[in-house]
Design an enzyme around this catalytic site. Sequence first.
Site, PDB file in Angstrom:
ATOM      1  N   ASN A   1       0.870  -1.178   0.000  1.00  0.00           N
ATOM      2  CA  ASN A   1       0.000   0.000   0.000  1.00  0.00           C
ATOM      3  C   ASN A   1       0.902   1.220   0.000  1.00  0.00           C
ATOM      4  O   ASN A   1       1.486   1.563   1.024  1.00  0.00           O
ATOM      5  CB  ASN A   1      -0.893  -0.048   1.261  1.00  0.00           C
ATOM      6  CG  ASN A   1      -1.710   1.217   1.428  1.00  0.00           C
ATOM      7  OD1 ASN A   1      -1.764   2.062   0.536  1.00  0.00           O
ATOM      8  ND2 ASN A   1      -2.339   1.359   2.589  1.00  0.00           N
ATOM      9  N   TRP A   2       1.027   1.848  -1.157  1.00  0.00           N
ATOM     10  CA  TRP A   2       1.969   2.969  -1.292  1.00  0.00           C
ATOM     11  C   TRP A   2       1.406   4.268  -0.721  1.00  0.00           C
ATOM     12  O   TRP A   2       2.098   5.276  -0.695  1.00  0.00           O
ATOM     13  CB  TRP A   2       2.359   3.158  -2.761  1.00  0.00           C
ATOM     14  CG  TRP A   2       3.136   1.993  -3.337  1.00  0.00           C
ATOM     15  CD1 TRP A   2       3.528   0.840  -2.680  1.00  0.00           C
ATOM     16  CD2 TRP A   2       3.625   1.855  -4.681  1.00  0.00           C
ATOM     17  NE1 TRP A   2       4.222   0.012  -3.522  1.00  0.00           N
ATOM     18  CE2 TRP A   2       4.292   0.608  -4.772  1.00  0.00           C
ATOM     19  CE3 TRP A   2       3.565   2.656  -5.822  1.00  0.00           C
ATOM     20  CZ2 TRP A   2       4.893   0.163  -5.949  1.00  0.00           C
ATOM     21  CZ3 TRP A   2       4.155   2.213  -7.005  1.00  0.00           C
ATOM     22  CH2 TRP A   2       4.824   0.977  -7.067  1.00  0.00           C
ATOM     23  N   LYS A   3       0.143   4.241  -0.320  1.00  0.00           N
ATOM     24  CA  LYS A   3      -0.512   5.426   0.266  1.00  0.00           C
ATOM     25  C   LYS A   3      -0.284   6.662  -0.622  1.00  0.00           C
ATOM     26  O   LYS A   3      -0.262   6.539  -1.839  1.00  0.00           O
ATOM     27  CB  LYS A   3      -0.017   5.640   1.702  1.00  0.00           C
ATOM     28  CG  LYS A   3      -0.215   4.380   2.552  1.00  0.00           C
ATOM     29  CD  LYS A   3      -0.061   4.613   4.026  1.00  0.00           C
ATOM     30  CE  LYS A   3      -0.259   3.289   4.761  1.00  0.00           C
ATOM     31  NZ  LYS A   3      -0.209   3.417   6.213  1.00  0.00           N
TER      32      LYS A   3
ATOM     33  N   HIS B   1      -9.702   1.135   4.696  1.00  0.00           N
ATOM     34  CA  HIS B   1      -8.441   1.349   5.411  1.00  0.00           C
ATOM     35  C   HIS B   1      -8.681   2.275   6.607  1.00  0.00           C
ATOM     36  O   HIS B   1      -9.479   3.199   6.534  1.00  0.00           O
ATOM     37  CB  HIS B   1      -7.390   1.955   4.468  1.00  0.00           C
ATOM     38  CG  HIS B   1      -6.020   1.925   5.082  1.00  0.00           C
ATOM     39  ND1 HIS B   1      -5.608   2.858   5.995  1.00  0.00           N
ATOM     40  CD2 HIS B   1      -4.994   1.052   4.942  1.00  0.00           C
ATOM     41  CE1 HIS B   1      -4.376   2.557   6.390  1.00  0.00           C
ATOM     42  NE2 HIS B   1      -3.981   1.467   5.761  1.00  0.00           N
TER      43      HIS B   1
ATOM     44  N   GLU C   1      -7.052   4.639   7.806  1.00  0.00           N
ATOM     45  CA  GLU C   1      -6.832   6.076   7.568  1.00  0.00           C
ATOM     46  C   GLU C   1      -8.089   6.706   6.960  1.00  0.00           C
ATOM     47  O   GLU C   1      -8.386   7.872   7.201  1.00  0.00           O
ATOM     48  CB  GLU C   1      -5.591   6.257   6.678  1.00  0.00           C
ATOM     49  CG  GLU C   1      -4.317   6.050   7.485  1.00  0.00           C
ATOM     50  CD  GLU C   1      -3.157   5.461   6.719  1.00  0.00           C
ATOM     51  OE1 GLU C   1      -3.155   5.490   5.469  1.00  0.00           O
ATOM     52  OE2 GLU C   1      -2.225   4.949   7.393  1.00  0.00           O
TER      53      GLU C   1
ATOM     54  N   GLU D   1      -5.670  -4.995  10.494  1.00  0.00           N
ATOM     55  CA  GLU D   1      -4.665  -3.955  10.719  1.00  0.00           C
ATOM     56  C   GLU D   1      -4.997  -3.196  12.008  1.00  0.00           C
ATOM     57  O   GLU D   1      -5.787  -2.256  11.986  1.00  0.00           O
ATOM     58  CB  GLU D   1      -4.656  -2.958   9.547  1.00  0.00           C
ATOM     59  CG  GLU D   1      -4.314  -3.578   8.212  1.00  0.00           C
ATOM     60  CD  GLU D   1      -3.732  -2.550   7.258  1.00  0.00           C
ATOM     61  OE1 GLU D   1      -2.614  -2.771   6.793  1.00  0.00           O
ATOM     62  OE2 GLU D   1      -4.372  -1.514   7.015  1.00  0.00           O
TER      63      GLU D   1
ATOM     64  N   GLY E   1       2.094   2.366  10.805  1.00  0.00           N
ATOM     65  CA  GLY E   1       3.017   3.488  10.660  1.00  0.00           C
ATOM     66  C   GLY E   1       3.696   3.891  11.959  1.00  0.00           C
ATOM     67  O   GLY E   1       4.332   4.935  12.048  1.00  0.00           O
TER      68      GLY E   1
ATOM     69  N   SER F   1       3.095  -2.028  10.424  1.00  0.00           N
ATOM     70  CA  SER F   1       4.542  -2.076  10.671  1.00  0.00           C
ATOM     71  C   SER F   1       5.169  -3.428  10.345  1.00  0.00           C
ATOM     72  O   SER F   1       6.049  -3.900  11.076  1.00  0.00           O
ATOM     73  CB  SER F   1       4.852  -1.676  12.122  1.00  0.00           C
ATOM     74  OG  SER F   1       4.450  -0.342  12.357  1.00  0.00           O
TER      75      SER F   1
ATOM     76  N   GLY G   1       2.701  -1.131   4.335  1.00  0.00           N
ATOM     77  CA  GLY G   1       2.734   0.299   4.012  1.00  0.00           C
ATOM     78  C   GLY G   1       4.166   0.755   3.794  1.00  0.00           C
ATOM     79  O   GLY G   1       4.751   0.533   2.730  1.00  0.00           O
ATOM     80  N   GLY G   2       4.745   1.355   4.828  1.00  0.00           N
ATOM     81  CA  GLY G   2       6.075   1.970   4.734  1.00  0.00           C
ATOM     82  C   GLY G   2       7.123   1.104   4.042  1.00  0.00           C
ATOM     83  O   GLY G   2       7.846   1.583   3.155  1.00  0.00           O
TER      84      GLY G   2
HETATM   85  P1  PGA Z   1       2.575   0.345   7.686  1.00  0.00           P
HETATM   86  O1  PGA Z   1       1.123   0.516   7.009  1.00  0.00           O
HETATM   87  O2  PGA Z   1       3.149  -0.939   7.155  1.00  0.00           O
HETATM   88  O3  PGA Z   1       3.345   1.557   7.277  1.00  0.00           O
HETATM   89  O4  PGA Z   1       2.349   0.278   9.177  1.00  0.00           O
HETATM   90  C1  PGA Z   1       0.265  -0.571   6.807  1.00  0.00           C
HETATM   91  C2  PGA Z   1      -1.020  -0.105   6.181  1.00  0.00           C
HETATM   92  O5  PGA Z   1      -1.501   0.983   6.520  1.00  0.00           O
HETATM   93  O6  PGA Z   1      -1.602  -0.782   5.318  1.00  0.00           O
END
Ligand code: PGA
Length: 251
Positions: free
Chosen positions: A9-11, A95, A97, A167, A173, A213, A234-235
């Site tokens: 997930n490149w956000k 998600h 967010e 998640e 994050g 994470s 994500g990251g």
């Molecule tokens: P993260 O994000 O790996 O940076 O914690 C995961 C996600 O939001 O899908």
Amino acid sequence: MRKKFVAGNWKMFTTAASAEKLAQDVVRGLGSESRVQVAVCPPFPYLSRVGQALKGSGVGLGAQNLYPEKEGAFTGEVSPTMLVDVGCRHVILGHSERRHKLGESDGFINRKVHAALAAGLDVILCVGETLEEREADQTEKVLDAQVAGSLKDIRGDALARIVVAYEPVWAIGTGKNASPEQAQQAHAYVRQRIAQQCGADAAQKLIIQYGGSVKPDNASSLLRQPDVDGALVGGASLKADDFLAIVRAGM
Ligand code: PGA
């Protein structure tokens, strides 16, 4: 045996050039490896370009959101058919967010799930509790409500095109991942909850990814859990080497 599925997930990160390069590096790094299913989910403006870079590879293209209408006067929104049109196979929905920063409800997410399936997209549906909810012992209650609401009127056959990503919000994050035991416990709970709602057979086949994470150094202990069938990253998905190391941890 459920095949592991790792998605990036490149956000709201990358540029057109860096997205293309990242996709090329992932494709090159994977080669003909197919033991783990892999997808990347770039921002909307780069979908076509990344799709070109993925052509001929086994890496799937996914979007991070959609609006649950075919077309119409919805300024700024993107429809499921548009995503299919630019080559998407997957879409991330619900998600945290979007749930917490943009106020998306389970009802709205449920409309998106139905719209995605109707257009032929596979869904990665995110669920998970906040730190406050976990500390108040509300994790199962929150997962119950999110599963019941987001997957309303989804029957067993449709579930085959859905992946659930557990998640925990406190792990996204933050560098603080759930322990393998915490992840396993939540995944087993979600599977059992979905078995009640959609049937035991479909629930057994359901891929449940862990997200929050995930890094090269914790991926294998998480992915070794019996109900952890992959990762939503994500990251660490923004660096090809880290993402590829996580994919390899799933082999
Ligand atoms: P993260 O994000 O790996 O940076 O914690 C995961 C996600 O939001 O899908």
